[in-house]
Scaffold this motif. Structure first.
Motif: not given
Lengths: 224, 730
Positions: A3, A21, A27, A42
């Motif tokens: 993410t 996340a 991340t 995402a």
């Protein structure tokens, strides 16, 4: 799942979103001036006061280089979650319908609110238990969801209203108690309350974690 | 530059006395020019030189096992384990807030945040301590409250630092001179700790952040170091205007520069702007600094050199860096869209030399500017007459005890602070374990599973009644609040808000209060690591209540066991814990009855209270008890009502009425706690301190029996009254 969390000058909740996340995958923070989304699965547009929220909340951030890439990413079906200021940015960018106006009480307001999940089968809510309220904090000065009547009817008819405030907790005066909406394609979701601040029992509830778990299912399901 | 030198009358207009002006001339060897006089007048102001408080402040305890950095730097710091330090400090912005509450309060928050990141710590929390006049009578006080709260929220929320606690009181003596004190905490690696002493002859002095404008000129000398008058509208230009977005960028930029090790020393620009920052850095480093004012980025091109040197424009930092790092530093500033400029150089001259391009426009010995301001002895004298008029009576004595409890619960000093704190973000940064109204102190989780606890307290009315014992009570209450969440104090900060110290009765209040802080902090092993003094808080009708505000930071080993204040479970035992000796002297009830302040408060047994705090702290840490709440304003009945409201569950208790039902019910004193837990746990607690079982948790009503009297109230009715402050924010 990887993410990417956007970071604008004036972002405040980007590290919080990153911590949340991280509970469901990898991340990376994405700088506002860079166009490279680093192959993320995402994107989260976080809360805060991007560019000081001058002019209007989210109005400047939508023109940032990174948002050009996010708009393209969303058009290609990538998952995009906008939280609070991020929701405002996504509305300003035209990725989500409606607008967020100053709160009806004219003040920045912090409250723990309970959200009804209206649509439990979206890419952002599939892990939410049906018929259960999510206890999630909200904190903003401009969170009154507004759209014209025809748009509101259409959003409801098409299942784009994803979460609503319990009517007595709609402190900002959002039309039809709307707390969060998705786009027609279902890959972009914005909400005013902060699910990233409800992922740890130590600091509050864990109900917000369901949103991140749903996103993981959507991404990892798609990879299979 | 200026052909005509300023004269004595100009010096007096800038706040210096005749004797001080003569001393300046002597130190300079000739009458100072405009730049020099401007700089001396600021650095020799009360605000910068502490000339009426320095001799008292040196009596405070400043050393302890946890202290990493004591007073004198931008903020103090304590060790919190695992290589981390917690920086913290409280500061006032009283006079600016009285003149323009929104910007005054906002820039107060901005200033204290810069103090925290200047020493290399990321700001992690803000608390505030506010005082206004009687909002039931004063439209102006309601206005000040509403706008000061909005200003604090505007700045703290926008910058992403949670506001986790605070306190507010309303009393007549603050009508003309409100108090806005803000405290901030920061967290950072110990090895990144930064000091402000300039070092390295030949190193570059670089300013970064907002450009410099004409705002806030004379703030320290004109506004902060004199009494407020009737027509202060003309002082509005001396109030600075804040921009939290600029500060957010400045903060992130500073933290990145520090992390990269690019900075030799760092100082924020606060009161007295560039003058104070540069001189402090030079003084601490025992060096000189040359500054070229024409290199400072300006908002208005035609600013005079003295204006540039004294401007209090917000959101600016001054740093010393090595010449080889200039490009790297400026690149980080550019990344954060923060303007930067090399404006000077560290020298070995021990002189402050101010240039305008090549022209020398001011030259002063650093020592004369920073160290040679005369320090004055106070002439304390206990007043023979009462200083403060009695408050307006709200109760006429015909009420039942139940009516009195409702009146107290709904009075501005006791009512729920929710309408204020819900305008603040208390959770950003994902560290907040206890939010406002969940516990007596805010609790912030640390990475290793332990947690910080912090509380801020003051009680002007009790200090006015008895400066020594009243102040002891304030420090003890802070430590009691920490005990209620399971935390042991590590260090203390204080803001001394008093009237004009040149008046003997104010000098007496100040002297007694500082003596009490020293005694209490020594006993609690909670040394003072920094603070601030705000004097001349008075208007035409006299001084404010003497208001020492105490902020205390503590540590608890297990964040998951942080205490709560609300009652928890049906059937649990409720106990009065600690050596509680209630008295109606200077209590909230006596205020509502319109009684004048008494001449003194009952004696305080610091050691006994400290031991009770240790027992409560231990019981919370061990998970022995389920709630703990310090008994404060409104006495035991109010405390029990607060526990019931916070837990949304009723209670039934019986209190020994003694000789005076009212005193038993509403009397106040430090050292009492209301705790709930299982009966067996209470028996264990009784082995550690005085415990009196007084009742049980349960139901949806509050029932308090006191001898022949009985209070019976529904929680809904109590809650309704407790929400009284909502009406101010409609």
């Amino acid at each position: 799942m990887k993410t990417g969390i956007l970071r604008f000058p004036g972002s405040c909740d980007e590290v919080d979103a990153q911590l949340a996340a991280q509970r469901v995958g990898e991340t990376v923070l994405l700088w506002h001036g860079d166009r490279d989304l680093q192959d993320v699965d995402a994107v989260i547009v976080p809360g805060g006061f991007s560019y000081g929220d001058y002019l209007r909340a989210g109005a400047i951030a939508r023109f940032s280089p990174v948002m050009e890439s996010v708009i393209e990413f969303a058009r290609d079906g990538g998952l995009v979650l906008g939280i609070c200021n991020g929701f405002q940015v996504l509305c300003e960018a035209g990725l989500l319908p409606g607008a967020l106006l100053p709160n009806a009480n004219r003040r920045f307001t912090f409250r723990q609110v309970e959200l009804a999940v209206v649509e439990g089968e979206t890419k952002f809510t599939s892990a939410c238990p049906t018929d259960e309220l999510l206890s999630i904090p909200a904190k903003h000065g401009s969170g009154r969801f507004y759209a014209d009547e025809a748009t509101l009817d259409q959003l409801e008819a098409d299942g784009q209203v994803v979460v609503r405030y319990r009517p007595e907790q709609n402190f900002n005066g959002s039309l039809r108690d709307i707390a969060g909406v998705r786009n027609a394609a279902g890959n972009v979701f914005g909400l005013m309350p902060h699910p990233e601040h409800a992922v740890d029992a130590l600091t509050g509830s864990t109900d917000g974690l369901r949103i991140f778990e749903s996103m993981r299912s959507a991404v990892e399901g798609a990879h299979v | 530059m200026s052909e005509q030198l300023p004269e004595l009358k100009d010096a007096i207009a800038l706040g210096l006395t005749e004797a001080e002006y003569e001393l300046v001339c002597e130190k300079q060897g000739s009458p100072p020019n405009q730049v020099e006089l401007a700089m001396y007048s600021l650095l020799w102001s009360e605000h910068c030189a502490y000339k009426h408080s320095k001799k008292l402040l040196v009596t405070l305890p400043t050393e302890g096992p946890a202290v990493v950095m004591g007073p004198g730097e931008n903020a103090g710091a304590v060790d919190v384990g695992d290589g981390l330090i917690c920086a913290f400090k409280v500061e006032s912005h009283n006079h600016p807030s009285a003149v323009e509450p929104f910007q005054g309060a906002a820039t107060g928050v901005g200033g204290i945040l810069r103090d925290i990141f200047a020493i290399g710590a990321r700001p992690i929390a803000v608390l505030d301590s506010l005082r206004f006049g009687d909002i039931e009578e004063s439209e102006r006080s309601r206005y000040l409250l509403e706008h000061a709260v909005a200003g604090i929220g505007h700045y703290g929320n926008s910058i992403g630092v949670p506001t986790v606690g605070g306190e507010v009181y309303f009393e007549g003596p603050y009508e003309q001179n409100c108090l806005v004190n803000a405290m901030a905490l920061g967290l950072g690696p110990r090895e990144q700790l930064m000091r402000s002493a300039a070092a390295g002859v030949g190193n570059v002095v670089l300013i970064y952040g907002a450009s410099t404008g004409r705002d806030g000129i004379g703030g320290a000398s004109v506004l902060a170091s004199a009494e407020l008058g009737e027509a202060d509208d003309d002082k509005r230009p001396t109030v600075q205007v804040g921009d939290p977005f600029e500060e957010k960028k400045l903060m992130e930029c500073s933290l990145e520069l520090l992390e990269l090790g690019l900075i030799v020393s760092l100082q924020d620009l606060g009161a007295a702007g560039l003058t104070s920052s540069a001189c402090e850095m030079a003084s601490k480093g025992e060096v000189g600094i040359d500054i070229d004012v024409r290199k400072v980025p300006l908002r208005e091109a035609d600013m005079e050199p003295f204006e540039i040197m004294v401007s209090e424009s917000q959101e600016r930092m001054l740093c010393v860096i090595e010449p080889k790092d200039v490009e790297a530093v400026r690149a980080i500033c550019d990344k954060w869209e923060v303007s930067s400029a090399a404006i000077g150089e560290v020298t070995g001259t021990r002189l402050m030399r101010i240039y305008s391009d090549d022209e020398l426009v001011g030259e002063m010995p650093v020592e004369a500017l920073v160290d040679d301001c005369p320090i004055y002895d106070l002439a304390p004298q206990k007043p023979s007459e009462p200083l403060y008029p009695p408050p307006t009576a709200r109760l006429d004595g015909s009420e039942s005890v139940g009516d009195a409890l409702l009146a107290l619960i709904g009075s501005p000093n006791v009512a729920s602070r929710r309408p204020l704190f819900e305008q603040y973000d208390p959770i950003v940064q994902s560290r907040t374990v206890r939010r406002p109204e969940q516990a007596d102190a805010a609790v912030l989780a640390l990475p290793n599973g332990s947690a910080l606890a912090v509380s801020i307290d003051g009680n002007g009315r009790r200090v006015a009644a008895d400066p020594y014992r009243g102040t002891l009570g304030v420090v003890l209450e802070c430590a009691s609040n920490l005990a209620c969440v399971g935390a042991q104090p590590l260090g203390t900060t204080n803001n001394l808000n008093f009237g004009n110290p040149e008046k003997p009765h104010v000098a007496w209040q100040l002297t007694e209060a500082v003596r009490a802080i020293a005694d209490a902090c020594t006993a609690l092993e909670a040394p003072i690591v920094g603070g601030n003094v705000s004097l001349y808080n008075e208007g035409a009708s006299g001084p404010i209540y003497p208001t020492p505000v105490i902020g205390m930071v503590g540590l608890l080993p297990d964040a998951t066991r942080a205490g709560r204040l609300g009652f928890v479970e049906e059937g649990e035992a409720i106990a009065l814990v600690g050596p509680f000796q209630p008295s109606l002297a200077a209590s909230e009830l006596s205020k509502l009855r319109g009684e004048p302040l008494p001449d003194e408060l009952p004696e305080v047994d610091i050691e006994a209270i400290r031991d009770a705090q240790a027992a409560v702290r231990g019981a919370v840490r061990d998970g022995l008890i389920d709630s703990a709440h310090d008994i404060a304003e409104g006495g035991i009945a109010t405390a029990i009502a607060e526990c019931a409201l916070a837990g949304s569950i009723g209670a039934s208790v019986e209190i020994e009425a003694g000789e005076d039902v009212w005193q038993a019910c509403f009397g106040e004193a430090p050292g009492g706690f209301i705790c709930c837990g299982h009966a067996t746990a209470m028996a264990q607690l009784a082995e550690r301190t005085k415990v009196t079982l007084i009742g049980k948790v349960g139901g949806d009503r509050l029932e308090i029996t006191l001898g022949p009297e009985k209070i019976e109230l529904g929680l809904d009715e109590l809650r309704q009254r407790h929400r009284a402050l909502e009406s101010v924010f409609q």
